[in-house]
Design an enzyme around this catalytic site. Structure first.
Site, PDB file in Angstrom:
ATOM      1  N   THR A   1     -10.859  -2.810 136.171  1.00  0.00           N
ATOM      2  CA  THR A   1     -11.157  -1.916 137.295  1.00  0.00           C
ATOM      3  C   THR A   1      -9.873  -1.296 137.825  1.00  0.00           C
ATOM      4  OG1 THR A   1     -13.088  -3.259 137.871  1.00  0.00           O
ATOM      5  CG2 THR A   1     -12.207  -1.831 139.602  1.00  0.00           C
TER       6      THR A   1
ATOM      7  N   THR B   1       4.131  -9.014 142.981  1.00  0.00           N
ATOM      8  CA  THR B   1       4.616 -10.104 142.118  1.00  0.00           C
ATOM      9  C   THR B   1       3.604 -10.358 141.004  1.00  0.00           C
ATOM     10  OG1 THR B   1       5.752 -11.047 144.000  1.00  0.00           O
ATOM     11  CG2 THR B   1       5.348 -12.532 142.140  1.00  0.00           C
TER      12      THR B   1
ATOM     13  N   CYS C   1     -22.557  -6.569 137.103  1.00  0.00           N
ATOM     14  CA  CYS C   1     -22.501  -6.172 138.511  1.00  0.00           C
ATOM     15  C   CYS C   1     -23.779  -5.477 138.943  1.00  0.00           C
ATOM     16  CB  CYS C   1     -21.290  -5.295 138.780  1.00  0.00           C
ATOM     17  SG  CYS C   1     -21.084  -4.011 137.574  1.00  0.00           S
TER      18      CYS C   1
HETATM   19  C1  LIG Z   1     -16.413  -0.898 130.245  1.00  0.00           C
HETATM   20  C2  LIG Z   1     -15.853  -1.685 131.385  1.00  0.00           C
HETATM   21  N1  LIG Z   1     -14.901  -1.138 132.153  1.00  0.00           N
HETATM   22  C3  LIG Z   1     -14.350  -1.802 133.186  1.00  0.00           C
HETATM   23  C4  LIG Z   1     -14.759  -3.060 133.513  1.00  0.00           C
HETATM   24  C5  LIG Z   1     -14.124  -3.770 134.677  1.00  0.00           C
HETATM   25  O1  LIG Z   1     -13.190  -4.716 134.242  1.00  0.00           O
HETATM   26  P1  LIG Z   1     -12.763  -5.927 135.213  1.00  0.00           P
HETATM   27  O2  LIG Z   1     -13.935  -6.841 135.296  1.00  0.00           O
HETATM   28  O3  LIG Z   1     -11.586  -6.554 134.528  1.00  0.00           O
HETATM   29  O4  LIG Z   1     -12.377  -5.319 136.516  1.00  0.00           O
HETATM   30  C6  LIG Z   1     -15.763  -3.675 132.760  1.00  0.00           C
HETATM   31  C7  LIG Z   1     -16.286  -5.011 133.119  1.00  0.00           C
HETATM   32  O5  LIG Z   1     -17.455  -5.286 133.000  1.00  0.00           O
HETATM   33  C8  LIG Z   1     -16.321  -2.963 131.661  1.00  0.00           C
HETATM   34  O6  LIG Z   1     -17.277  -3.494 130.896  1.00  0.00           O
END
Ligand SMILES: Cc1ncc(COP(=O)(O)O)c(C=O)c1O
Length: 389
Positions: free
Chosen positions: A72, A233, A322
């Site tokens: 993210t 950090t 999510c």
């Molecule tokens: C295609 C994609 N992008 C971004 C993310 C987000 O990654 P993170 O969970 O490390 O924030 C995910 C997580 O499900 C994902 O599947």
């Protein structure tokens, strides 16, 4: 009860080798990687070794890797780091919310965004990207592999279009890393996101590839960590885990682990389809990562099937973790043209390095029986079977 985890697109277990590599950095090697004394040099060296391993996985220079808190943050850094009010951005309707909601936020800030659609196989047409170009287009952000269907997008063609138009191309490769070889030069991207927890490193660590010469405005301000591109950090144990997982991913791809995984996935898919009527693969006919299959089981509610299978010891999901529990059908499946009932009747099965043929065997035993039981309770199914008989 034996439990089998086939939800590796949501997250993967940390591999024992990765945990072993990380453990000393919670204890003995505790220094701040910015300190100039022995303790700091020790952890600095570990961070740089991890950066090299990540660079090797992506085919770039270590200096082009910015370590982040995950996918993210990497997506946000790529998008907000480049785009300003008055710019135009091209993305797709099937992106992860880390990209989609960033683009929605950009629209609030006076940025125009074009969302290109996909076909019934979950594929973006590069010609649609070409047609969407405008004089003020600054960035194209289109994912490498979709998190719900596993479908691999034609990123090399999109990269070519972007470079010919002299604009930036970012690809979210969170679901592709470790499953398919990634060479950033071949893709022709300027920015590429990965996330450790999707390939057996811990949650909360990831990276953004930033092509040399790409100037990004940082997301937050502080010290000059990560060449002033990401203040704060470093999460040293997490980064060490990311490096080890990247090293294992490179070895796995060299050994053909991806082909073995695809064979297991194909066995799971065909055994389920052989036994269950009115079911089909979402994204069939498109190139897919070896780990994933997304199957619709008409006349049932996907959430009900997830719960029924969990009670039997099998963990799968209806799509993005999510959005589970949300009433809305998946934005990815509806973008592919699935009617809402079929999108809600879909399940994602995703394999990880820890899964075995026995795990797949258990899934093959459990899924058809559970679907049948739920269909017995479904008035819609009973009505349909009366029509067919
Ligand atoms: C295609 C994609 N992008 C971004 C993310 C987000 O990654 P993170 O969970 O490390 O924030 C995910 C997580 O499900 C994902 O599947």
């Amino acid at each position: 009860m034996r439990r089998v985890y086939l939800d590796n697109s949501a997250t993967t277990p940390v591999l024992p080798e990765v945990l072993q590599a990380m453990l000393p950095y919670f204890g003995e090697h505790f220094g701040n990687a910015s300190s100039i004394h022995h303790h700091g040099q020790d952890t600095r060296a570990a961070v740089e070794r991890a950066r090299e391993a990540v660079a090797k996985l992506l085919g770039c220079r270590p200096a082009e890797i910015v370590l982040t808190s995950g996918g993210t943050e990497a997506d946000n850094l790529a998008i907000f780091g480049l785009v300003r009010p008055g710019d135009h951005v091209i993305t797709s309707t099937i992106e992860h919310h880390a990209v989609l909601n960033s683009c929605k936020q950009l629209q609030q800030r006076g940025v125009e965004v074009t969302y290109v659609g996909v076909d019934g196989r979950c594929l973006v047409d590069p010609d649609d990207v070409h047609r969407a170009l405008r004089p003020n287009t600054k960035l194209v952000t289109i994912m490498m592999a979709n998190n719900e269907t596993g479908v691999i997008q034609p990123v090399e063609e999109i990269g070519k279009i972007s470079s010919e138009a002299d604009l930036y191309f970012h690809t979210d490769a969170v679901q592709a890393a470790s499953k398919v070889p990634i060479r950033v030069k071949e893709i022709g991207c300027d920015l590429l996101s990965i996330s450790g927890h999707k390939f057996h490193a811990p949650q909360g660590v990831g990276a953004l590839y930033v092509r040399k010469g790409t100037l990004l405005e940082p997301l937050f301000y502080g010290g000059s960590h990560e060449r002033s591109r990401r203040a704060g950090t470093e999460n040293v144990p997490g980064i060490v885990g990311l490096g080890k997982a990247a090293e294992l991913a490179v070895k796995g791809l060299e050994n053909g682990d991806d082909r073995e995984m695809a064979a297991l996935r194909d066995r799971l898919e065909s055994a389920i389809l052989d036994q269950v009527e009115s079911a089909g693969v979402n994204g069939a006919g498109a190139p897919r990562v070896p780990s994933t299959t997304n199957i619709h089981f008409d006349y049932i509610e996907g959430e009900a099937l997830v719960i029924a299978l969990d009670l039997k010891g099998l963990a799968v999901s209806t799509g993005a973790a999510c959005s589970s529990g949300a009433i809305e059908p998946s934005h990815v499946l509806t973008a592919m043209g699935l009617p809402p009932e079929r999108a809600r009747a879909s399940l994602r099965f995703s394999l990880g390095k820890q899964n075995t043929a026995d795990d797949v065997h258990l899934a093959i035993q459990l899924v058809p029986a559970s679907v049948e039981r739920l269909r017995e309770l479904s008035p819609l199914y009973n009505k349909a079977s009366e029509v067919h008989s």
